[in-house]
Design a protein around this motif. Structure first.
Motif, short mmCIF file in Angstrom:
data_model
loop_
_atom_site.label_atom_id
_atom_site.label_comp_id
_atom_site.label_asym_id
_atom_site.label_seq_id
_atom_site.Cartn_x
_atom_site.Cartn_y
_atom_site.Cartn_z
N VAL A 12 34.83 -39.31 43.29
CA VAL A 12 35.98 -38.66 42.67
C VAL A 12 37.06 -39.71 42.42
O VAL A 12 37.16 -40.70 43.16
CB VAL A 12 36.50 -37.51 43.57
CG1 VAL A 12 37.05 -38.04 44.87
CG2 VAL A 12 37.53 -36.67 42.84
N SER A 17 39.90 -33.89 43.87
CA SER A 17 39.59 -33.03 45.01
C SER A 17 38.08 -32.98 45.24
O SER A 17 37.29 -33.16 44.33
CB SER A 17 40.08 -31.60 44.75
OG SER A 17 41.48 -31.56 44.61
N LEU A 18 37.75 -32.74 46.50
CA LEU A 18 36.38 -32.47 46.91
C LEU A 18 36.40 -31.39 47.96
O LEU A 18 37.37 -31.27 48.72
CB LEU A 18 35.70 -33.71 47.50
CG LEU A 18 35.19 -34.79 46.56
CD1 LEU A 18 34.71 -35.99 47.37
CD2 LEU A 18 34.08 -34.26 45.67
N ASP A 120 31.66 -39.76 50.72
CA ASP A 120 32.70 -39.48 49.76
C ASP A 120 33.30 -40.80 49.30
O ASP A 120 33.72 -41.61 50.13
CB ASP A 120 33.81 -38.62 50.38
CG ASP A 120 33.31 -37.25 50.80
OD1 ASP A 120 33.97 -36.64 51.64
OD2 ASP A 120 32.27 -36.83 50.28
#
Length: 124
Positions: A12, A17-18, A120
């Protein structure tokens, strides 16, 4: 066999956002403290957030950006991560602590069950 399995990681851009999910089997998330940890490249693993019957707790570095919640019916816990920064990059782990049923812990040594982690990456 107890399992906690993370999902939802990915790439991202900064400011994005995740939403991570942690699905548990055998144990009930409503009866455990469930914590999120992360490990950035070259750094030690750190506690990010936890959730229990009494509520939630967050590391100062993510306070007001991350929100933890749980769905007892689905036996899942979630970590909504907003306004992500490059320093949020790392492997995120979900962990369960039977002693954290009411007040949860973000101390690694208190955890009994760990997921394998999800990566992430926050990068432009």
């Amino acid at each position: 066999q107890v399992q906690v399995v993370e999902s939802g990681g990915g790439l991202v851009q900064p400011g994005g956002s995740l939403r991570l999910s942690c699905a548990a089997s055998v144990i009930k998330v409503a009866s455990y403290g469930i914590a999120w940890f992360r490990q950035a490249p070259g750094k030690e693993r750190e506690g990010v957030s936890c959730i229990s019957e009494a509520g939630t707790d967050y590391a100062d570095s993510v306070h007001d950006r991350f929100t933890s919640s749980r769905d007892n019916a689905k036996n899942e816990v979630y970590l909504q991560m907003d306004n992500l920064k490059p320093e949020d990059t790392g492997i995120y782990y979900c962990a369960a602590d039977s002693g954290g049923y009411y007040y949860c812990s973000m101390t690694s040594g208190d955890m009994e069950y760990w997921g394998k982690g999800t990566l992430d990456t926050v990068s432009s």
